[in-house]
Design an enzyme around this catalytic site. Structure first.
Site, PDB file in Angstrom:
ATOM      1  CB  ILE A  39      -8.661  17.729  99.069  1.00  0.00           C
ATOM      2  CG1 ILE A  39      -9.998  17.093  99.483  1.00  0.00           C
ATOM      3  CG2 ILE A  39      -7.996  18.358 100.268  1.00  0.00           C
ATOM      4  CD1 ILE A  39      -9.831  15.983 100.532  1.00  0.00           C
ATOM      5  CG  ASP A  40      -6.686  17.160  93.530  1.00  0.00           C
ATOM      6  OD1 ASP A  40      -6.970  18.368  93.451  1.00  0.00           O
ATOM      7  OD2 ASP A  40      -5.562  16.695  93.280  1.00  0.00           O
ATOM      8  NE  ARG A  41     -15.557  13.091  90.672  1.00  0.00           N
ATOM      9  CZ  ARG A  41     -16.362  13.171  89.620  1.00  0.00           C
ATOM     10  NH1 ARG A  41     -16.090  14.011  88.639  1.00  0.00           N
ATOM     11  NH2 ARG A  41     -17.444  12.411  89.532  1.00  0.00           N
ATOM     12  NE  ARG A  57      -3.534  13.711  91.164  1.00  0.00           N
ATOM     13  CZ  ARG A  57      -4.732  13.788  90.583  1.00  0.00           C
ATOM     14  NH1 ARG A  57      -5.642  14.610  91.099  1.00  0.00           N
ATOM     15  NH2 ARG A  57      -5.006  13.059  89.523  1.00  0.00           N
TER      16      ARG A  57
END
Length: 324
Positions: free
Chosen positions: A139-141, A245
């Site tokens: 998952i994204d930072r 996003r």
């Protein structure tokens, strides 16, 4: 090195013979493995085998004297502080998997300018004489929430297959500016990556674009504060970088605090300037049978925003595992 005979374990079921060798001898080249198979030096249950042979538990692999088979140096002893920090993130664990609640701002893997990440920290959870736990997905930072870890390579392979075959159900929560119209639906918007490295962005793309990849996300408005902010339940139906996003931005409702997408609209005054995207639930086929469902509580900055907007998340359910 003398000839050895090693028995394939349950965890190594269905792995290719060449990959089985590389796990044990990282310095051994693919060419050396192919040559040893071609000349009959490597055998499975006493028979010649190809590098692509899929192994079964209980089979015996003959390992001849091979060049460059020195084992890697033993890993450093676990860092107690890192181990304690990881243990504080654990939502669920058993003999096969570990489920973490990753905080926003901590990267999953390394990259340009990243000096600390989950993948590096997992060395602290390596059992003595065993394998380092492995990431199953990312998952994204800036995204918080559920991150799935496999305790062994075999479990990692099974779970990776479940993700590929879309047997995994992922649910995210997001706070966005505005209110999507309609209030629920599926975003079917192909995406393309522009740029490289840390500065790369993902943009909506034409279906005829050779660089475009299919991307679909389901969304549903759970609650709204007038038409200024909405709490969305999101389910990625494909697994593309920054998919949720960009799809939220394409709806005209960017995620609050998004540092890369949505422009000024994503940064309303009076709210924490951190990405309000949280991996809330994961429902997976458990490697030992049945299904496992785990939920992650909201991070502090999203709790604050929920309270400010009057959204009620309720309690976080305990992990559940259904029988086989």
């Amino acid at each position: 090195m003398a000839v050895e005979h090693v028995t394939v374990t349950e965890d190594e079921a269905d792995i290719r013979l060449d990959r089985w060798f590389r796990r044990r001898y990282p310095n051994l080249t693919q060419g050396a493995i192919q040559k040893a198979c071609r000349t009959g030096q490597i055998r499975v249950d006493g028979k010649r085998a190809q590098t692509s042979t899929r192994l079964l538990p209980g089979q015996e692999v003959r390992i001849p004297p091979l060049p460059d088979v020195s084992r890697p140096a033993p890993p450093p002893p676990p860092d107690p502080l890192t181990r304690k920090r990881l243990e504080s993130m654990i939502l669920y664990q058993d003999d096969s998997v570990i489920v973490l609640n990753k905080p926003s701002g901590l990267a999953t893997q390394g990259g340009p300018g990243i000096h600390e990440h989950i993948d590096m920290m997992l060395e602290a959870l390596r059992p003595e004489g065993g394998d380092k736990p492995r990431l199953v997905h990312r998952i994204d930072r800036d995204t918080s929430g559920i991150l799935l870890i496999a305790r062994t390579p075999g479990v990692a392979a099974k779970l990776a297959a479940a993700f590929r075959e879309r047997e995994v159900e992922k649910t995210y929560w997001a706070i966005v500016t505005g209110r999507p119209n309609p209030a629920e639906g599926i975003v079917d918007q192909p995406l393309a990556k522009v740029g490289a490295g840390g500065g790369a962005v993902v943009v909506p793309a034409d279906r005829k674009d050779e660089e475009a990849v299919s991307a679909k996300s389901a969304y549903e408005v759970v609650d709204a504060a007038a038409r200024k902010f909405s709490w969305l339940k999101l389910s990625p139906l494909t697994g593309r970088t920054h998919q949720l996003r960009v799809h939220c931005e394409s709806l005209g409702t960017p995620i609050v605090g998004d540092p890369r997408y949505g422009g000024e609209k994503a940064h309303p005054e009076g709210f924490a300037d951190r990405l309000h995207l949280h991996a809330r639930e994961l429902d997976i086929p458990h490697p030992q049978g049945g299904r496992l469902k785990v939920a992650a509580p909201l991070p502090p900055h999203m709790k604050e925003t929920f309270s400010k907007l009057g959204f009620v998340a309720g309690s976080t359910p305990e992990p559940t595992r259904t029988p086989k």
